[in-house]
Design an enzyme around this catalytic site. Structure first.
Site, PDB file in Angstrom:
ATOM      1  CG  PHE A   1      50.322  46.937  41.683  1.00 49.61           C
ATOM      2  CD1 PHE A   1      50.916  45.726  41.346  1.00 49.61           C
ATOM      3  CD2 PHE A   1      51.094  47.911  42.287  1.00 49.61           C
ATOM      4  CE1 PHE A   1      52.260  45.499  41.602  1.00 49.61           C
ATOM      5  CE2 PHE A   1      52.442  47.694  42.558  1.00 49.61           C
ATOM      6  CZ  PHE A   1      53.019  46.483  42.209  1.00 49.61           C
ATOM      7  CG  ASP A   2      43.523  44.525  38.329  1.00 49.68           C
ATOM      8  OD1 ASP A   2      42.524  45.260  38.427  1.00 49.68           O
ATOM      9  OD2 ASP A   2      43.470  43.283  38.402  1.00 49.68           O
ATOM     10  CG  LEU A   3      42.426  45.094  44.692  1.00 52.99           C
ATOM     11  CD1 LEU A   3      43.711  45.151  45.513  1.00 52.99           C
ATOM     12  CD2 LEU A   3      41.328  45.953  45.331  1.00 52.99           C
ATOM     13  CG  ASP A   4      39.097  42.355  42.488  1.00 52.79           C
ATOM     14  OD1 ASP A   4      39.532  42.516  43.632  1.00 52.79           O
ATOM     15  OD2 ASP A   4      37.972  42.727  42.127  1.00 52.79           O
TER      16      ASP A   4
END
Length: 216
Positions: free
Chosen positions: A9-12
């Site tokens: 997963f990317d975060l932002d």
């Protein structure tokens, strides 16, 4: 599609809503260094790539100064401006309990990434966090994803990448794994469609059937 047991997963903009924080951090920094030149619409284009890349396009001679200024404001205002996306916590918790291997792959430095994960109580689900300071090459280079898979003990044939930006999707494509784009990206759905992801989800729970998770 082969069986998926690993989700990167990317975060932002994907798991946590840092849009207002990032935009305000850019606006405050750019107003300090280049008064009157940037507005909200312009700085949205900076969301996704590493800070150094964004600020290099503004003034290549003052990149470090701008990054320091940005991070000071960003960290100070972090808990006030970061909010949650509906359904993310429940979905990540469900994936974790079903035994999926989960990792964060972000262009943030690790310290800042952990602030967001801890604020939203998502840190308990992610033992592996690959930040900008953990790699030589940021997304869209596949190195961060490769490092996450290595630390998880996973193979790319059973992995998938989830993100909200072109660099997220391109990093997955560069590695040769399936990709999922989130429709809630601040860049808008038309931009999201242009990324060419294998899947687009309207809410995080839509990820469950894609990876074969129990969603009943």
């Amino acid at each position: 599609m082969p069986t998926i047991d690993t989700i990167l997963f990317d975060l932002d903009g994907t798991l946590i809503n840092t849009n207002d924080l990032i935009i305000e951090s850019f606006l405050q920094t750019l107003e300090h260094f280049r008064p009157g030149e940037y507005n909200r619409e312009k700085v949205i284009e900076f969301i996704g790539p590493p800070l150094a890349d964004s600020f290099r396009s503004v003034d290549p001679d003052r990149v470090d100064e701008m990054i320091t200024h940005y991070r000071e404001f960003n960290h100070r205002m972090h808990d006030e401006l970061v909010t949650e996306y509906v359904g993310v916590y429940a979905t990540i918790e469900r994936l974790y309990k079903q035994g999926y291997k989960l990792a964060i792959v972000t262009t943030k430095i690790r310290k800042t990434a952990m602030m967001g994960l801890q604020l939203m109580k998502l840190d308990q689900f992610f033992d592996i966090v690959i930040g900008l300071d953990d790699v030589e090459h940021a997304k869209p280079h596949p190195e961060p994803l490769e490092k996450a898979l290595e630390q998880l003990g996973s193979e790319k044939k059973s992995a998938i990448m989830v993100g909200d930006s072109h660099s997220d999707i391109l990093s997955g494509k560069n590695l040769g794994i399936p990709t999922v784009a989130v429709a809630w990206s601040i860049k808008g759905i038309d931009k999201v469609r242009s990324f060419g992801a294998d899947y687009i989800i309207d809410e995080m729970a839509d990820l469950l059937p894609i990876v074969g998770a129990d969603h009943t």
